[in-house]
Design a protein around this motif. Structure first.
Motif, PDB file in Angstrom:
ATOM      1  N   TYR A  64      37.530  36.652  44.026  1.00  0.00           N
ATOM      2  CA  TYR A  64      38.988  36.567  44.151  1.00  0.00           C
ATOM      3  C   TYR A  64      39.473  35.304  43.457  1.00  0.00           C
ATOM      4  O   TYR A  64      39.389  34.198  43.995  1.00  0.00           O
ATOM      5  CB  TYR A  64      39.391  36.545  45.626  1.00  0.00           C
ATOM      6  CG  TYR A  64      40.888  36.705  45.846  1.00  0.00           C
ATOM      7  CD1 TYR A  64      41.479  37.960  45.829  1.00  0.00           C
ATOM      8  CD2 TYR A  64      41.699  35.597  46.054  1.00  0.00           C
ATOM      9  CE1 TYR A  64      42.850  38.117  46.021  1.00  0.00           C
ATOM     10  CE2 TYR A  64      43.064  35.736  46.246  1.00  0.00           C
ATOM     11  CZ  TYR A  64      43.628  36.991  46.228  1.00  0.00           C
ATOM     12  OH  TYR A  64      44.982  37.138  46.418  1.00  0.00           O
ATOM     13  N   SER A 104      39.135  44.512  38.184  1.00  0.00           N
ATOM     14  CA  SER A 104      39.073  44.732  39.630  1.00  0.00           C
ATOM     15  C   SER A 104      37.962  45.712  39.982  1.00  0.00           C
ATOM     16  O   SER A 104      37.215  45.516  40.953  1.00  0.00           O
ATOM     17  CB  SER A 104      40.421  45.235  40.142  1.00  0.00           C
ATOM     18  OG  SER A 104      40.371  45.494  41.529  1.00  0.00           O
ATOM     19  N   GLU A 105      37.827  46.771  39.191  1.00  0.00           N
ATOM     20  CA  GLU A 105      36.775  47.749  39.444  1.00  0.00           C
ATOM     21  C   GLU A 105      35.388  47.150  39.231  1.00  0.00           C
ATOM     22  O   GLU A 105      34.407  47.588  39.861  1.00  0.00           O
ATOM     23  CB  GLU A 105      36.977  48.968  38.546  1.00  0.00           C
ATOM     24  CG  GLU A 105      38.217  49.777  38.927  1.00  0.00           C
ATOM     25  CD  GLU A 105      38.510  50.893  37.948  1.00  0.00           C
ATOM     26  OE1 GLU A 105      37.883  50.908  36.858  1.00  0.00           O
ATOM     27  OE2 GLU A 105      39.372  51.746  38.258  1.00  0.00           O
ATOM     28  N   CYS A 137      42.664  34.808  42.383  1.00  0.00           N
ATOM     29  CA  CYS A 137      44.108  35.020  42.320  1.00  0.00           C
ATOM     30  C   CYS A 137      44.840  34.200  43.384  1.00  0.00           C
ATOM     31  O   CYS A 137      45.944  34.563  43.797  1.00  0.00           O
ATOM     32  CB  CYS A 137      44.410  36.503  42.487  1.00  0.00           C
ATOM     33  SG  CYS A 137      45.798  37.077  41.487  1.00  0.00           S
ATOM     34  N   ILE A 162      39.092  39.998  40.855  1.00  0.00           N
ATOM     35  CA  ILE A 162      40.541  40.085  41.023  1.00  0.00           C
ATOM     36  C   ILE A 162      41.170  38.856  40.385  1.00  0.00           C
ATOM     37  O   ILE A 162      40.910  37.713  40.792  1.00  0.00           O
ATOM     38  CB  ILE A 162      40.928  40.170  42.507  1.00  0.00           C
ATOM     39  CG1 ILE A 162      40.345  41.437  43.140  1.00  0.00           C
ATOM     40  CG2 ILE A 162      42.449  40.162  42.662  1.00  0.00           C
ATOM     41  CD1 ILE A 162      40.652  41.584  44.613  1.00  0.00           C
ATOM     42  N   CYS A 163      41.974  39.089  39.360  1.00  0.00           N
ATOM     43  CA  CYS A 163      42.688  37.997  38.682  1.00  0.00           C
ATOM     44  C   CYS A 163      44.008  38.551  38.171  1.00  0.00           C
ATOM     45  O   CYS A 163      44.393  39.672  38.502  1.00  0.00           O
ATOM     46  CB  CYS A 163      41.844  37.397  37.557  1.00  0.00           C
ATOM     47  SG  CYS A 163      41.444  38.578  36.245  1.00  0.00           S
ATOM     48  N   ASP A 164      44.707  37.778  37.382  1.00  0.00           N
ATOM     49  CA  ASP A 164      46.054  38.142  36.941  1.00  0.00           C
ATOM     50  C   ASP A 164      46.078  38.280  35.422  1.00  0.00           C
ATOM     51  O   ASP A 164      45.575  37.414  34.703  1.00  0.00           O
ATOM     52  CB  ASP A 164      47.040  37.057  37.390  1.00  0.00           C
ATOM     53  CG  ASP A 164      48.448  37.326  36.897  1.00  0.00           C
ATOM     54  OD1 ASP A 164      49.112  38.185  37.487  1.00  0.00           O
ATOM     55  OD2 ASP A 164      48.870  36.680  35.924  1.00  0.00           O
ATOM     56  N   GLU A 177      43.416  44.324  33.856  1.00  0.00           N
ATOM     57  CA  GLU A 177      43.379  43.832  35.237  1.00  0.00           C
ATOM     58  C   GLU A 177      42.713  44.855  36.156  1.00  0.00           C
ATOM     59  O   GLU A 177      41.889  44.495  37.009  1.00  0.00           O
ATOM     60  CB  GLU A 177      44.799  43.521  35.700  1.00  0.00           C
ATOM     61  CG  GLU A 177      44.884  42.826  37.037  1.00  0.00           C
ATOM     62  CD  GLU A 177      46.312  42.441  37.387  1.00  0.00           C
ATOM     63  OE1 GLU A 177      46.753  42.782  38.500  1.00  0.00           O
ATOM     64  OE2 GLU A 177      46.988  41.814  36.529  1.00  0.00           O
ATOM     65  N   LYS A 178      43.053  46.119  35.980  1.00  0.00           N
ATOM     66  CA  LYS A 178      42.463  47.183  36.797  1.00  0.00           C
ATOM     67  C   LYS A 178      40.968  47.319  36.519  1.00  0.00           C
ATOM     68  O   LYS A 178      40.161  47.483  37.443  1.00  0.00           O
ATOM     69  CB  LYS A 178      43.184  48.496  36.535  1.00  0.00           C
ATOM     70  CG  LYS A 178      42.674  49.679  37.361  1.00  0.00           C
ATOM     71  CD  LYS A 178      43.512  50.912  37.104  1.00  0.00           C
ATOM     72  CE  LYS A 178      43.068  52.083  37.982  1.00  0.00           C
ATOM     73  NZ  LYS A 178      41.721  52.559  37.604  1.00  0.00           N
ATOM     74  N   LEU A 230      34.554  40.795  46.729  1.00  0.00           N
ATOM     75  CA  LEU A 230      35.038  40.686  45.364  1.00  0.00           C
ATOM     76  C   LEU A 230      35.190  39.216  44.991  1.00  0.00           C
ATOM     77  O   LEU A 230      35.337  38.354  45.856  1.00  0.00           O
ATOM     78  CB  LEU A 230      36.382  41.397  45.230  1.00  0.00           C
ATOM     79  CG  LEU A 230      36.408  42.895  45.526  1.00  0.00           C
ATOM     80  CD1 LEU A 230      37.852  43.403  45.554  1.00  0.00           C
ATOM     81  CD2 LEU A 230      35.596  43.663  44.498  1.00  0.00           C
ATOM     82  N   GLY A 277      34.788  45.227  47.805  1.00  0.00           N
ATOM     83  CA  GLY A 277      34.873  46.404  46.968  1.00  0.00           C
ATOM     84  C   GLY A 277      34.376  47.646  47.684  1.00  0.00           C
ATOM     85  O   GLY A 277      34.086  47.626  48.890  1.00  0.00           O
TER      86      GLY A 277
END
Length: 411
Positions: free
Chosen positions: A19, A361-362, A21, A366-368, A357-358, A17, A11
Motif C-alpha cells: 500500500y 493493483s492486481e 497510497c 496500490i498506488c496512484d 493503476e488497475k 497488498l 489481495g
C-alpha cells in the motif's frame, strides 16, 4: 515502524497488498474501531448527555484531546492548533481573516500546478475582493526542462512582488512531484516584504518535520486523512500563530462552535471568539469524525516523534529512488536531494496508460496514477508513497519487478 498497529489491505490470495497510497488515504489504525465504538456506546447510553458526561469528560471539549498530539506533529503550541471543519473550508476561513488586500498590496503568490482546490480557493478569494487572478495572482513554477521549483526562484518572486504582495500561500509538499519546500526560507522572505504567510500542509502534516510556531507563519491548514490516518473525509486541521490568540477584532466568518465556551450556551447574538485556533471552529465538533485521530496520533509518539518518522521516510524513499533510477524508459519527477522530498517518489511513464493503476493493483501494488499535466506529453505519472509508519524496505524492493511486469507483460 508500527506496521502491526494498522489494518493492511489484502489481495484475493489473502496476502497483504503493498500500500503506497498513504499520500491519498492513510490506513486504518487498529485502535480506531475501539475509539469509534467508545463514542457510539456513549451516544447509545447517554444520548445528548454524552456532551458533558462519559469517558474523558464527554464531547464538549473533544477538540482539546487532539491538540497536544497535533501540536507535536506540526511544531506548534497546543492552543495554536485545532482539528475542525475541512481543508478547503479552513483555507477559505483563514483567508477571510488573513488575506486583507489594501491599496497596491493585493497580490497572492503560490506555486504553479498547486492542488486544484487551492487554485479554486485562491481565485475565488481574489474575485470576492473584486480582484483579477490574471493580474493579482503570481504563480512560480519549475524552470524549463525541470520538474521541481528552485527555492531561489520562489524567494526572487517574493522579493520582486515586494510591497504589492499581500499573501504568500505555499504548499509544504507538492502533491504531484513530492517536493518538500524550504518553508522557513519562504516564510522569512515573505515577512521581509511585509506579506502574510500561509501554508497548505495537506501532504506535509505527518509526513515531514514542521516548526510552524518557530517559522512564525501566520496560518496553516491541512487534512487529517492522509499521513495522519484519520479516515476518509476526516475533519481538517488548522494553525493560527499565538500572536493572534486574543484578537477578536480580526474579521472572520464566525460560527457558534468558535465562540468561547464560557458563555456559548447562553445563546446570545454577539460573537466572542475562543482564544487561539479554536476560535476558527464553525460548526459543532464532528465527534465520530474526530475519534479515529485519537487512535492515530499516539502512534507518532510511539514511533519516536517526527524526527524518527522522517529518518525512516528517508530510508524508504532513498532506496525507492535509487531503484527507480536504474529502470529504463522512465523519468523521475521527484528531485534527487533527499532533503527536498517527502514520503513520495513520482515517476513519469511514457505512453498514456489509464489501465496501469488497475494492473498494478492486481499485481499487489496500490498506488496512484495520473495523466501527466506538467509537460503536456502523452504519458502518465505514478505517485509512489511509502508511509514510514507501516511500509517496509522489503516492499520497496519489490517495486521495480512489479512495475516491469505491468509495463512489459509477457505475451
Amino acid at each position: 515502524m508500527l506496521r502491526h498497529e494498522f489494518h493492511l489491505p489484502s489481495g484475493r490470495d489473502g496476502q497483504p497488498l503493498i500500500y503506497f497510497c498513504g499520500n491519498s488515504l492513510g490506513l486504518q489504525p487498529r485502535a480506531a474501531a475501539d475509539r469509534l465504538q467508545q463514542e457510539l456506546d456513549s451516544w447509545r447510553e447517554r444520548g445528548v448527555e454524552g456532551w458533558w458526561g462519559g469517558p474523558e469528560g464527554g464531547w464538549l471539549g473533544y477538540h482539546r484531546r487532539l491538540q497536544e498530539g497535533l501540536a507535536r506533529i506540526v511544531g506548534t503550541r497546543p492552543e495554536e492548533v485545532v482539528a475542525a471543519n475541512a481543508l478547503t473550508v479552513n483555507l477559505h476561513l483563514l483567508m477571510v481573516s488573513f488575506f486583507r488586500p489594501a491599496g497596491k498590496r493585493r497580490k497572492i503568490i503560490m506555486e504553479r500546478g498547486a492542488f486544484p482546490s487551492d487554485q479554486h480557493a485562491v481565485q475565488a478569494q481574489l474575485r470576492y475582493h473584486g480582484l483579477d487572478p490574471a493580474s493579482d495572482l503570481i504563480e512560480v513554477g519549475p524552470r524549463p526542462g525541470e520538474t521541481t521549483i528552485a527555492t531561489e526562484d520562489i524567494i526572487d518572486a517574493i522579493e520582486r512582488a515586494g510591497d504589492e504582495l499581500a499573501l504568500v500561500l505555499w504548499t509544504g509538499v507538492q502533491y504531484y512531484t513530492g517536493q518538500f519546500f524550504d518553508l522557513q526560507r519562504i516564510a522569512d522572505a515573505g515577512r521581509r516584504v511585509g506579506a502574510t504567510i500561509g501554508f497548505d500542509l495537506a501532504h506535509a502534516a505527518g509526513n515531514v518535520p514542521l516548526a510552524l510556531h518557530d517559522w512564525e507563519c501566520d496560518f496553516a491548514v491541512w487534512c487529517n486523512y492522509k499521513y495522519l490516518n484519520g479516515g476518509p473525509g476526516a475533519p481538517g486541521g488548522l494553525f493560527v500563530h499565538e500572536r493572534y490568540a486574543e484578537r477578536p477584532d480580526l474579521p472572520r466568518f464566525a460560527g457558534w462552535w468558535g465562540h468561547r465556551e464560557s458563555d456559548r450556551f447562553l445563546m446570545k447574538p454577539a460573537f466572542h471568539p475562543a482564544a487561539g485556533a479554536a476560535g476558527w471552529q464553525v460548526s459543532t465538533a464532528p465527534v465520530l469524525g474526530l475519534a479515529p485521530l485519537l487512535a492515530s496520533l499516539p502512534l507518532f509518539d510511539r514511533a519516536g516523534g517526527m524526527s524518527a518518522v522522517r529518518a525512516r521516510s528517508l530510508e524508504l524513499t532513498g532506496r525507492l529512488y535509487a531503484d527507480l533510477q536504474e529502470m529504463k524508459g522512465m523519468q523521475l519527477l521527484t528531485g534527487g536531494d533527499p532533503a527536498q522530498r517527502g514520503a513520495q517518489v513520482s515517476v513519469y511513464v511514457p505512453g498514456h496508460r489509464p489501465d496501469l493503476e488497475k494492473q498494478l493493483s492486481e499485481l499487489g501494488l496500490i498506488c496512484d496514477y495520473r495523466q501527466d499535466n506538467l509537460a503536456g506529453s502523452e504519458g502518465g505519472v505514478l505517485r509512489l508513497a511509502p508511509a514510514p509508519l507501516y511500509n517496509t524496505l522489503e516492499e520497496v524492493a519489490r517495486i521495480p519487478d512489479l512495475l516491469e511486469q505491468a509495463l512489459h507483460p509477457i505475451r
